[in-house]
Design a protein around this motif. Structure first.
Motif, PDB file in Angstrom:
ATOM      1  N   ARG A  65      54.292  42.720 -13.925  1.00  0.00           N
ATOM      2  CA  ARG A  65      53.478  41.862 -14.917  1.00  0.00           C
ATOM      3  C   ARG A  65      54.281  42.005 -16.206  1.00  0.00           C
ATOM      4  NH1 ARG A  65      49.420  40.069 -12.657  1.00  0.00           N
ATOM      5  NH2 ARG A  65      49.514  38.476 -14.183  1.00  0.00           N
ATOM      6  N   PRO A  66      54.236  40.918 -16.929  1.00  0.00           N
ATOM      7  CA  PRO A  66      53.455  39.609 -16.659  1.00  0.00           C
ATOM      8  C   PRO A  66      54.370  38.819 -15.602  1.00  0.00           C
ATOM      9  CG  PRO A  66      54.858  39.517 -18.850  1.00  0.00           C
ATOM     10  CD  PRO A  66      54.891  40.779 -18.391  1.00  0.00           C
ATOM     11  N   THR A  67      53.452  38.345 -14.780  1.00  0.00           N
ATOM     12  CA  THR A  67      53.988  37.061 -14.006  1.00  0.00           C
ATOM     13  C   THR A  67      54.490  35.764 -14.336  1.00  0.00           C
ATOM     14  OG1 THR A  67      51.805  36.468 -13.379  1.00  0.00           O
ATOM     15  CG2 THR A  67      52.667  38.285 -12.118  1.00  0.00           C
ATOM     16  N   PRO A  68      55.504  35.004 -13.913  1.00  0.00           N
ATOM     17  CA  PRO A  68      55.941  33.871 -14.397  1.00  0.00           C
ATOM     18  C   PRO A  68      54.836  32.873 -14.515  1.00  0.00           C
ATOM     19  CG  PRO A  68      57.153  34.869 -12.707  1.00  0.00           C
ATOM     20  CD  PRO A  68      56.138  35.405 -12.751  1.00  0.00           C
ATOM     21  N   LEU A  69      55.096  32.161 -15.527  1.00  0.00           N
ATOM     22  CA  LEU A  69      54.421  30.898 -15.523  1.00  0.00           C
ATOM     23  C   LEU A  69      55.201  29.575 -15.300  1.00  0.00           C
ATOM     24  CD1 LEU A  69      51.419  29.306 -16.280  1.00  0.00           C
ATOM     25  CD2 LEU A  69      52.386  28.943 -18.663  1.00  0.00           C
ATOM     26  N   HIS A  70      55.261  28.930 -14.270  1.00  0.00           N
ATOM     27  CA  HIS A  70      56.399  28.195 -13.948  1.00  0.00           C
ATOM     28  C   HIS A  70      55.826  26.717 -14.055  1.00  0.00           C
ATOM     29  CE1 HIS A  70      59.223  26.275 -11.022  1.00  0.00           C
ATOM     30  NE2 HIS A  70      58.228  25.929 -10.520  1.00  0.00           N
ATOM     31  N   ARG A  71      56.706  26.176 -14.833  1.00  0.00           N
ATOM     32  CA  ARG A  71      56.467  24.459 -14.700  1.00  0.00           C
ATOM     33  C   ARG A  71      56.894  23.809 -13.365  1.00  0.00           C
ATOM     34  NH1 ARG A  71      57.318  20.566 -19.400  1.00  0.00           N
ATOM     35  NH2 ARG A  71      56.731  18.357 -18.247  1.00  0.00           N
ATOM     36  N   ALA A  72      56.033  23.157 -12.815  1.00  0.00           N
ATOM     37  CA  ALA A  72      56.403  22.598 -11.658  1.00  0.00           C
ATOM     38  C   ALA A  72      56.819  21.161 -11.909  1.00  0.00           C
ATOM     39  CB  ALA A  72      55.171  22.422 -10.737  1.00  0.00           C
ATOM     40  N   ARG A  73      58.074  21.123 -12.247  1.00  0.00           N
ATOM     41  CA  ARG A  73      58.705  19.842 -12.498  1.00  0.00           C
ATOM     42  C   ARG A  73      59.177  18.941 -11.503  1.00  0.00           C
ATOM     43  NH1 ARG A  73      60.448  19.496 -17.935  1.00  0.00           N
ATOM     44  NH2 ARG A  73      60.423  21.409 -19.089  1.00  0.00           N
ATOM     45  N   ARG A  74      59.412  19.598 -10.655  1.00  0.00           N
ATOM     46  CA  ARG A  74      59.671  18.668  -9.107  1.00  0.00           C
ATOM     47  C   ARG A  74      58.529  18.264  -8.739  1.00  0.00           C
ATOM     48  NH1 ARG A  74      65.129  19.541  -8.062  1.00  0.00           N
ATOM     49  NH2 ARG A  74      65.967  21.377  -9.155  1.00  0.00           N
ATOM     50  N   LEU A  75      57.459  18.867  -8.597  1.00  0.00           N
ATOM     51  CA  LEU A  75      56.280  18.163  -8.237  1.00  0.00           C
ATOM     52  C   LEU A  75      55.795  17.123  -9.148  1.00  0.00           C
ATOM     53  CD1 LEU A  75      53.630  18.441  -6.291  1.00  0.00           C
ATOM     54  CD2 LEU A  75      52.641  20.105  -7.948  1.00  0.00           C
ATOM     55  N   GLU A  76      55.886  17.276 -10.327  1.00  0.00           N
ATOM     56  CA  GLU A  76      55.392  16.378 -11.370  1.00  0.00           C
ATOM     57  C   GLU A  76      56.392  14.982 -10.743  1.00  0.00           C
ATOM     58  OE1 GLU A  76      56.253  17.723 -15.281  1.00  0.00           O
ATOM     59  OE2 GLU A  76      54.898  19.178 -15.141  1.00  0.00           O
ATOM     60  N   ARG A  77      57.536  15.239 -10.812  1.00  0.00           N
ATOM     61  CA  ARG A  77      58.356  14.049 -10.543  1.00  0.00           C
ATOM     62  C   ARG A  77      58.127  13.183  -9.328  1.00  0.00           C
ATOM     63  NH1 ARG A  77      62.891  16.546 -13.147  1.00  0.00           N
ATOM     64  NH2 ARG A  77      63.675  17.544 -11.005  1.00  0.00           N
ATOM     65  N   HIS A  78      57.662  13.963  -8.295  1.00  0.00           N
ATOM     66  CA  HIS A  78      57.271  13.514  -7.000  1.00  0.00           C
ATOM     67  C   HIS A  78      55.851  12.632  -7.138  1.00  0.00           C
ATOM     68  CE1 HIS A  78      56.438  13.355  -2.639  1.00  0.00           C
ATOM     69  NE2 HIS A  78      55.205  13.770  -3.114  1.00  0.00           N
ATOM     70  N   LEU A  79      55.234  13.197  -8.008  1.00  0.00           N
ATOM     71  CA  LEU A  79      53.882  12.540  -8.122  1.00  0.00           C
ATOM     72  C   LEU A  79      54.120  11.323  -9.144  1.00  0.00           C
ATOM     73  CD1 LEU A  79      51.659  15.575  -8.397  1.00  0.00           C
ATOM     74  CD2 LEU A  79      51.755  14.225  -6.458  1.00  0.00           C
ATOM     75  N   GLY A  80      55.165  11.384  -9.925  1.00  0.00           N
ATOM     76  CA  GLY A  80      55.423  10.357 -10.951  1.00  0.00           C
ATOM     77  C   GLY A  80      54.263  10.077 -12.046  1.00  0.00           C
ATOM     78  N   THR A  81      54.029  11.425 -12.484  1.00  0.00           N
ATOM     79  CA  THR A  81      52.903  11.750 -13.302  1.00  0.00           C
ATOM     80  C   THR A  81      53.299  11.933 -14.729  1.00  0.00           C
ATOM     81  OG1 THR A  81      50.947  13.010 -13.613  1.00  0.00           O
ATOM     82  CG2 THR A  81      52.529  14.273 -12.458  1.00  0.00           C
ATOM     83  N   GLY A  82      52.509  11.600 -15.839  1.00  0.00           N
ATOM     84  CA  GLY A  82      52.830  12.217 -17.042  1.00  0.00           C
ATOM     85  C   GLY A  82      52.143  13.566 -17.356  1.00  0.00           C
ATOM     86  N   ALA A  83      51.319  14.127 -16.443  1.00  0.00           N
ATOM     87  CA  ALA A  83      50.785  15.532 -16.759  1.00  0.00           C
ATOM     88  C   ALA A  83      51.712  16.445 -16.518  1.00  0.00           C
ATOM     89  CB  ALA A  83      49.775  15.819 -15.338  1.00  0.00           C
ATOM     90  N   ARG A  84      51.496  17.473 -17.266  1.00  0.00           N
ATOM     91  CA  ARG A  84      52.475  18.535 -17.236  1.00  0.00           C
ATOM     92  C   ARG A  84      51.848  19.768 -16.455  1.00  0.00           C
ATOM     93  NH1 ARG A  84      52.413  16.744 -21.843  1.00  0.00           N
ATOM     94  NH2 ARG A  84      51.487  18.377 -23.062  1.00  0.00           N
ATOM     95  N   ILE A  85      52.602  19.979 -15.230  1.00  0.00           N
ATOM     96  CA  ILE A  85      51.757  20.941 -14.518  1.00  0.00           C
ATOM     97  C   ILE A  85      52.324  22.554 -14.397  1.00  0.00           C
ATOM     98  CG2 ILE A  85      50.951  21.347 -11.936  1.00  0.00           C
ATOM     99  CD1 ILE A  85      51.355  18.618 -11.429  1.00  0.00           C
ATOM    100  N   TYR A  86      51.620  23.427 -14.682  1.00  0.00           N
ATOM    101  CA  TYR A  86      52.128  24.576 -14.567  1.00  0.00           C
ATOM    102  C   TYR A  86      51.188  25.450 -13.490  1.00  0.00           C
ATOM    103  CZ  TYR A  86      54.036  23.773 -19.240  1.00  0.00           C
ATOM    104  OH  TYR A  86      54.603  23.226 -20.386  1.00  0.00           O
ATOM    105  N   LEU A  87      51.983  26.590 -12.950  1.00  0.00           N
ATOM    106  CA  LEU A  87      51.686  27.531 -11.885  1.00  0.00           C
ATOM    107  C   LEU A  87      51.722  29.059 -12.476  1.00  0.00           C
ATOM    108  CD1 LEU A  87      53.698  25.968  -9.020  1.00  0.00           C
ATOM    109  CD2 LEU A  87      51.109  26.221  -9.213  1.00  0.00           C
ATOM    110  N   LYS A  88      50.682  29.625 -12.381  1.00  0.00           N
ATOM    111  CA  LYS A  88      50.721  31.161 -12.810  1.00  0.00           C
ATOM    112  C   LYS A  88      51.068  31.683 -11.462  1.00  0.00           C
ATOM    113  CE  LYS A  88      49.840  34.634 -15.449  1.00  0.00           C
ATOM    114  NZ  LYS A  88      51.159  35.404 -15.970  1.00  0.00           N
ATOM    115  N   ARG A  89      52.098  32.497 -11.397  1.00  0.00           N
ATOM    116  CA  ARG A  89      52.706  33.017 -10.077  1.00  0.00           C
ATOM    117  C   ARG A  89      52.044  34.369  -9.760  1.00  0.00           C
ATOM    118  NH1 ARG A  89      57.713  31.420  -8.330  1.00  0.00           N
ATOM    119  NH2 ARG A  89      57.218  32.749  -6.726  1.00  0.00           N
ATOM    120  N   GLU A  90      50.943  34.354  -9.474  1.00  0.00           N
ATOM    121  CA  GLU A  90      50.488  35.629  -8.911  1.00  0.00           C
ATOM    122  C   GLU A  90      51.142  36.207  -7.232  1.00  0.00           C
ATOM    123  OE1 GLU A  90      48.558  37.919 -10.845  1.00  0.00           O
ATOM    124  OE2 GLU A  90      49.601  36.701 -12.101  1.00  0.00           O
ATOM    125  N   ASP A  91      51.513  35.200  -6.798  1.00  0.00           N
ATOM    126  CA  ASP A  91      52.182  35.395  -5.523  1.00  0.00           C
ATOM    127  C   ASP A  91      53.498  36.527  -5.488  1.00  0.00           C
ATOM    128  OD1 ASP A  91      53.424  32.944  -6.850  1.00  0.00           O
ATOM    129  OD2 ASP A  91      54.824  32.947  -5.239  1.00  0.00           O
TER     130      ASP A  91
END
Ligand SMILES: Cc1ncc(COP(=O)(O)O)c(C=O)c1O
Length: 422
Positions: A65-91
């Motif tokens: 801890r703290p675990t990373p907060l990952h910006r999912a840019r490749r997923l955003e690009r794949h979806l072609g979205t203007g949303a900014r998607i973050y993943l809180k990496r508890e895995d």
């Protein structure tokens, strides 16, 4: 890493409805015997910040801890979205899920009180793995009742627990009176969280030096998990993001079984929403137990043996046996009073997915970001995909945080059966 937990009980939209506790012995008397005192006190904490004991903070840091907060840019690009998607990496935690955050705290308090054995139930096995490791850390024994169908589907989680020295039994168990009664009525019972909680309570009550640990559903568990929302707040700031900007439709999304990764994520942000921040909270549940989307709001118990009090919550009813799918962590029949209150008061939105849709979302995340989530966490990804589609249609550009609650490496059999074999 935060060194204190945030107590959000004062930020709820109203009082948590009173429990009904008419059994003999009462659920409160049972809890007083099996739950460490510090945890019972935390259930009713009144201070806004609760200090984390030094050894707990030290162990959590050692675990990453703290675990990373990952910006999912490749997923955003794949979806072609203007949303900014973050993943809180508890895995990334050593046991592969966020459950370790509270397991370490609870094991510490049990050891401090002189208890020598930790007893608990586990659905998919993630909570059991965390208790098995936390028990080792503090020199305690662990006895774990795992839902029968999950034990059969996910034997590797059992092997992990047993390597750590834990004693793992299938639930319904032939070793308890309640388990024998359930098996007598239905020898093929696949087990459920309701049967496993009952087995664990009965076992803990039979050993005065044992402590029963709850993996979810209780305020003290939610308190320990507020690390998630606190870290996310600080990490978003470091990414230059401000959460809750008006007109943007920002979302915090988590799957919900007993509600602990959800409450841990949103708890520290409830006050901001109540004060007007444009922030949505979204629970992703399984259609195998769709309490928040299809259940009734009624009093009921989370166990089948009468060890817990009746609480007001969204429920499928105590006789409901969830179908044995691969989403062990979301198959609760009754939602906690606190999560249900948030839902009932309109603070929390909810959506349910069948396992195929959820695992498809998990496959997309793997193919874009290279991250394989546990099936439970993939429900949150599926929910985020819906939010993205809706935001794009409305030309909104929200910040979306997905709680990646656990790793899916030990769930590959499930992914294979649902996506590749079918
Ligand atoms: C990986 C994972 N995510 C989520 C959950 C759901 O738990 P909760 O609703 O308490 O966050 C579980 C429960 O076992 C789990 O193992």
């Amino acid at each position: 890493m935060p060194t204190r937990w945030y107590n959000f009980l004062g930020d709820l939209p109203g009082p948590v409805p009173p429990i009904r506790d008419s059994g003999s012995p009462s659920a409160a008397e049972i809890a007083a015997r099996v739950r460490p005192r510090a945890l019972i006190e935390q259930n009713g904490a009144t201070e806004q910040w609760v200090p984390m004991p030094g050894p707990v903070a030290e162990r959590l840091r050692e675990c990453g801890r703290p675990t990373p907060l990952h910006r999912a840019r490749r997923l955003e690009r794949h979806l072609g979205t203007g949303a900014r998607i973050y993943l809180k990496r508890e895995d990334v935690l050593p046991t592969g899920s966020f459950k370790l955050n509270t397991a370490i705290a609870q094991a510490y308090y049990a050891a401090e009180e002189g208890r020598t054995t930790l007893v608990t139930e586990t659905g998919a096995g993630q909570w059991g793995m965390s208790v098995a490791l936390a028990a080792r850390m503090f020199g305690l024994r662990a006895e774990i009742f795992m839902v029968r169908c999950s034990l059969e589907q996910k034997p590797y989680r059992r092997h992990y627990m047993e390597l750590l020295g834990a004693r793992v039994r299938s639930s319904p168990s032939g070793e308890t009176a309640i388990g024998r009664k359930i098996l007598a009525e239905n020898p093929g019972h696949p087990g459920s969280l309701g049967t496993a909680i009952s087995d664990a309570f009965e076992r803990a009550l039979s050993n005065p030096s044992a402590a029963y640990l709850a993996g979810s559903g209780m305020p003290h568990v939610y308190l320990h998990q507020t690390l998630l929302g606190l870290e996310v707040a600080a990490q978003l700031k470091a990414h230059g993001e401000e959460l809750g900007v008006a007109g943007r439709g920002d979302h915090l999304i988590a799957c919900s079984g007993g509600g602990s990764n959800l409450c841990g994520l949103i708890g520290p942000h409830l006050r901001a929403k109540a004060e007007g921040a444009d922030l949505r909270f979204l629970a992703a549940e399984s259609t195998a137990a769709p309490r928040l989307t299809q259940g009734t709001y009624a009093y009921g118990r989370t166990d089948l043996g009468g060890f817990t009090p009746e609480v007001l919550g969204y429920t499928m009813g105590e006789s409901f046996i969830p179908p044995p799918n691969h989403v062990g962590g979301l198959r609760n029949h009754h939602s906690s009073a606190l999560v249900s209150l948030l839902r009932h008061e309109g603070v929390l939105d909810a959506v349910a997915f069948d396992q195929r849709t959820a695992l498809e979302a998990g496959r997309l995340l793997l193919q874009t970001e290279g991250l394989l989530l546990a099936p439970e966490g993939s429900h949150a990804v599926a929910a985020a995909l819906e939010v993205v589609a809706k935001s794009d249609a409305e030309r909104l550009t929200p910040v979306i945080v997905i709680l990646a609650s656990g790793s899916g490496f030990l769930d590959l059999q499930g992914y294979h059966e649902v996506l590749l074999e079918a």
